[in-house]
Design a protein around this motif. Structure first.
Motif, PDB file in Angstrom:
ATOM      1  N   UNK A   1       0.815  -1.222   0.000  1.00 23.97           N
ATOM      2  CA  UNK A   1       0.000   0.000   0.000  1.00 23.97           C
ATOM      3  C   UNK A   1       0.847   1.269   0.000  1.00 23.97           C
ATOM      4  N   UNK A   2       2.138   1.151   0.340  1.00 27.63           N
ATOM      5  CA  UNK A   2       3.032   2.311   0.306  1.00 27.63           C
ATOM      6  C   UNK A   2       4.471   1.817   0.231  1.00 27.63           C
ATOM      7  N   UNK A   3       5.406   2.762   0.145  1.00 24.09           N
ATOM      8  CA  UNK A   3       6.809   2.414   0.017  1.00 24.09           C
ATOM      9  C   UNK A   3       7.352   1.656   1.208  1.00 24.09           C
ATOM     10  N   UNK A   4       6.913   2.026   2.403  1.00 24.99           N
ATOM     11  CA  UNK A   4       7.390   1.353   3.608  1.00 24.99           C
ATOM     12  C   UNK A   4       6.954  -0.115   3.613  1.00 24.99           C
ATOM     13  N   UNK A   5       5.697  -0.347   3.234  1.00 21.17           N
ATOM     14  CA  UNK A   5       5.225  -1.731   3.203  1.00 21.17           C
ATOM     15  C   UNK A   5       5.910  -2.502   2.084  1.00 21.17           C
ATOM     16  N   UNK A   6       6.161  -1.875   0.975  1.00 20.99           N
ATOM     17  CA  UNK A   6       6.870  -2.530  -0.119  1.00 20.99           C
ATOM     18  C   UNK A   6       8.239  -3.014   0.334  1.00 20.99           C
ATOM     19  N   UNK A   7       8.929  -2.188   1.089  1.00 21.69           N
ATOM     20  CA  UNK A   7      10.247  -2.576   1.598  1.00 21.69           C
ATOM     21  C   UNK A   7      10.133  -3.753   2.562  1.00 21.69           C
ATOM     22  N   UNK A   8       9.086  -3.762   3.404  1.00 21.49           N
ATOM     23  CA  UNK A   8       8.886  -4.871   4.336  1.00 21.49           C
ATOM     24  C   UNK A   8       8.585  -6.168   3.591  1.00 21.49           C
TER      25      UNK A   8
END
Length: 341
Positions: A330-337
């Motif tokens: 849903x966002x860049x932070x979640x993509x990294x996770x």
């Protein structure tokens, strides 16, 4: 605090293959909480499993906390998968030691595309996307040596001549949002979409294994993954889309005539769900060196075999991985996770 030391989660665990895998896991791992999930539990699978497990153990459980539990899960909706994980975390279950990604759908009639609530072709949404998101979101709730098993199928491999249309993978985008471009929507009926989704399962475990291998080498975790072909199994829930009459024939007649099915399809890879469930539980319970050795492998039952030529295509593996992460995060932070295994 739970009386159990770990959790084993089985999707599609209320009937067929998943039900019997949950049964074997509950019997063999009395210190693990077994959570089965599906859209609903109309068959009262938890009660039936409890009864079967106690009968096999020859004595009733003296635990205050029930070993087997049910949590509703609709894999066709990303919002509902997210809600499932939120509810799972709130329950305070012990960490997940085995994640058995078994649930699936197959549409039998016509070539009309059925879309999920997220606008994704339904077979791809349930058989791949929902499970991928479930895995990504459950990462913080899993043991450091968690075992992940995807239920695939021999229908992904054209060389096996299963009778279903050959699996077709050009891009993940075309499977998710089929169009008339190159005749893709016209040529893909329900059976072929199912074959293609099973190829997707195998492509995904290879892409995942590349990341897990690096994580193991770096000492971040000891997660392992594999895929399993359970074989042709009359009596599973996949026949439910054919209607009640066909479902009754498959469940009550063909299950007693396995020899005829083997003769008809010229293959010995035909099993009762009970037998394939035992093999699935066996693969899901591997730990230590055995799990490491089998990580990234494809199994027919309990036997490691080679998967299709197409499944080893690195470009397709990476296309699937990139598209999946980009679509689900849903966002860049979640993509990294999601990326960080």
């Amino acid at each position: 605090m739970s009386q159990y030391t770990s959790t084993i989660l089985v999707t599609g665990g209320t009937l067929g293959l998943g039900f019997w895998a949950a049964y074997e896991l509950a019997c063999n791992f009395p210190n693990s909480k077994i959570i089965i999930s599906a859209r609903s539990d109309k068959e009262n699978a938890v009660d039936r499993l409890d009864e079967l497990v106690q009968k096999r153990n020859s004595s009733p459980s003296n635990r205050k906390e029930r070993q087997i539990g049910f949590r509703p899960l609709d894999l066709s909706s990303t919002s509902k998968v997210r809600k499932f994980v939120e509810d799972f975390a709130a329950q305070g279950y012990p960490p997940v030691s085995s994640l058995v990604l078994n649930a699936g759908v197959q549409f039998h009639e016509g070539k009309e595309v059925t879309l999920s609530s997220d606008g994704v072709e339904m077979t791809f949404a349930v058989n791949h996307l929902g499970h991928a998101l479930l895995l990504y979101l459950l990462k913080p709730h899993m043991t450091t040596d968690a075992r992940i098993v995807f239920v695939a199928s021999g229908v992904h491999d054209p060389a096996q001549k299963t009778g279903l249309p050959d699996a077709k993978y050009e891009t993940a985008e075309l499977l998710a949002h089929p169009t008339d471009k190159n005749g893709y929507e016209v040529n893909q009926g329900g059976f072929q979409r199912y074959s293609s989704s099973k190829l997707v399962n195998v492509l995904f475990i290879y892409a995942l294994e590349e990341r897990l291998k690096k994580a193991r080498e770096a000492g971040r975790s000891n997660w392992t993954v594999c895929a399993m072909d359970p074989g042709l199994m009359p009596g599973t829930g996949l026949a439910r889309e054919m209607g009640p009459v066909v479902m009754w024939l498959v469940t009550h007649i063909l299950t007693r005539m396995l020899w005829l099915l083997k003769l008809a399809i010229r293959s010995q890879n035909v099993h009762l769900p009970q037998n394939s469930g035992k093999n699935l539980a066996f693969l899901a319970s591997k730990k230590g060196p055995d799990a490491m050795q089998s990580s990234g492998q494809y199994f027919e039952g309990a036997r490691a075999i080679d998967s299709s030529v197409d499944s080893h295509n690195k470009m397709k593996q990476e296309d699937l991985w990139r598209w999946t992460v980009d679509f689900l995060a849903k966002d860049g932070e979640e993509k990294e996770r999601f990326e960080n295994f």
